[in-house]
Design a protein around this motif. Sequence first.
Motif, short mmCIF file in Angstrom:
data_model
loop_
_atom_site.label_atom_id
_atom_site.label_comp_id
_atom_site.label_asym_id
_atom_site.label_seq_id
_atom_site.Cartn_x
_atom_site.Cartn_y
_atom_site.Cartn_z
N ARG A 226 -2.36 -16.30 -70.08
CA ARG A 226 -3.04 -15.99 -71.35
C ARG A 226 -3.06 -14.48 -71.59
NH1 ARG A 226 -6.17 -19.03 -74.78
NH2 ARG A 226 -4.86 -20.66 -73.90
N ARG A 227 -3.24 -13.69 -70.52
CA ARG A 227 -3.18 -12.23 -70.64
C ARG A 227 -1.78 -11.79 -71.08
NH1 ARG A 227 -7.55 -9.71 -67.46
NH2 ARG A 227 -8.70 -11.39 -66.44
N SER B 134 -9.81 -17.87 -76.42
CA SER B 134 -10.71 -18.11 -75.29
C SER B 134 -10.66 -19.53 -74.76
CB SER B 134 -12.16 -17.80 -75.71
OG SER B 134 -12.29 -16.43 -76.00
N ALA B 135 -9.87 -20.38 -75.40
CA ALA B 135 -9.84 -21.79 -74.99
C ALA B 135 -9.34 -21.92 -73.56
CB ALA B 135 -8.96 -22.59 -75.94
N GLY B 136 -10.18 -22.46 -72.69
CA GLY B 136 -9.78 -22.75 -71.33
C GLY B 136 -9.64 -21.56 -70.40
N VAL B 137 -10.16 -20.38 -70.80
CA VAL B 137 -10.03 -19.21 -69.92
C VAL B 137 -11.37 -18.92 -69.26
CG1 VAL B 137 -8.24 -18.26 -71.40
CG2 VAL B 137 -10.59 -17.48 -71.70
N LEU C 161 -0.35 -3.40 -70.02
CA LEU C 161 -0.45 -4.24 -68.83
C LEU C 161 -1.64 -3.83 -67.96
CD1 LEU C 161 3.30 -4.68 -67.82
CD2 LEU C 161 1.84 -6.25 -69.10
N ARG C 162 -1.91 -2.54 -67.88
CA ARG C 162 -3.07 -2.10 -67.11
C ARG C 162 -4.36 -2.55 -67.78
NH1 ARG C 162 -2.21 1.11 -62.84
NH2 ARG C 162 -0.22 2.25 -62.66
N HIS D 225 -14.31 -11.69 -71.24
CA HIS D 225 -14.94 -10.38 -71.40
C HIS D 225 -13.89 -9.29 -71.52
CE1 HIS D 225 -18.96 -11.84 -69.47
NE2 HIS D 225 -18.80 -12.27 -70.71
N ASP D 226 -12.84 -9.34 -70.68
CA ASP D 226 -11.77 -8.36 -70.76
C ASP D 226 -11.09 -8.40 -72.12
OD1 ASP D 226 -12.26 -7.61 -68.18
OD2 ASP D 226 -10.54 -8.65 -67.29
N MET D 227 -10.86 -9.61 -72.61
CA MET D 227 -10.17 -9.81 -73.88
C MET D 227 -10.96 -9.19 -75.03
SD MET D 227 -9.04 -13.44 -75.54
CE MET D 227 -8.66 -14.03 -73.90
N TRP D 228 -12.26 -9.45 -75.06
CA TRP D 228 -13.06 -8.94 -76.17
C TRP D 228 -13.28 -7.44 -76.07
CZ3 TRP D 228 -11.86 -12.01 -79.45
CH2 TRP D 228 -11.97 -13.39 -79.32
#
Length: 324
Positions: free
Chosen positions: A153-154, A174-177, A131-132, A183-186
């Motif tokens: 999404r997160r 990444s659709a619609g975010v 979560l962090r 950037h955080d996701m990747w």
Amino acid sequence: MGPTSSHTTTVRSEPIISVHGVHKTYAGGFQALRNIDLDIRRGEIFALLGPNGAGKTTLIGIICGIVNPTSGSVVAAGYDIRKHYRAARAAIGLVPQELHTDAFESVWATVRFSRGLFGKPPNPDYLEKILRALSLWEKRDAKIMALSGGMKRRLLIAKALSHEPEILFLDEPSAGVDVELRHDMWRLVRELREQGTTIILTTHYIEEAEDMADRIGVINKGQLVVVEDKTALMRKLGKKELALTLRQPLTELPAELHAWPLNLSGDGQTLVYTFDSQTEESGIAELLRALNQHGIDFKDLRSSESSLEDIFVSLVQQAQGVKP
């Protein structure tokens, strides 16, 4: 973060997912997948690209055991997905395109429940770390219905990682975010890969696949068009161009230069040389010598090369019988 079992950051030779002879025909006769054979290597990032309706989500659903194939077999983490569903599914985390969960649950309760579904013992420290990493810790007590689209999404990613899977599927993540979330996701995906997690993603953002993936698969109308290491694919199918701005415009090319892959602009000011990525740089030197011999001088030159998007479009057009 990531799996607690021992991993190495080196991509191993044996596949962690093996798909053999998979067909899927839906009621009404629609054939979504046709004879899919695909091995995904342990510890790699594999990008599955294709137009809408190409079969990407169906293939992911079959590998995850959500959709039954009409024929064929899938082995994930050493388990047949149909014969040993629970064991295979426990090795997989899936981030779907849509969130389907109780809107009145809290973020913390949802990820804790997701972990428990796979028989994992409680591990609040691990869930806190997830979560962090996803900037959700401050929202841990919030109800899902109160979250923004980006936060939801997160949460999808946190749920998929809650049971420490060896394999992570990201279906159009990444659709619609927004850009920050992307950037955080990747960044998180790269960290997971370094820890040994195998990542399979579908995306419409081809530049992300170009940046992230080790290998690329292109699917169109239910068939795999190509599966190739990204660098090899771009080297094999990429085109490069050298554009020369001439000091004096030409009305036509000298006959001796017709053998070269050259195009002259309509105003005669620019000469474009097209070559593939396997052509030696000496070819450019030979061209420049040939131009000099014919008294053709230039005042500027610039080079460009195909992107993965260019290659993807070309492959899909070829599969559809369309000349690029």
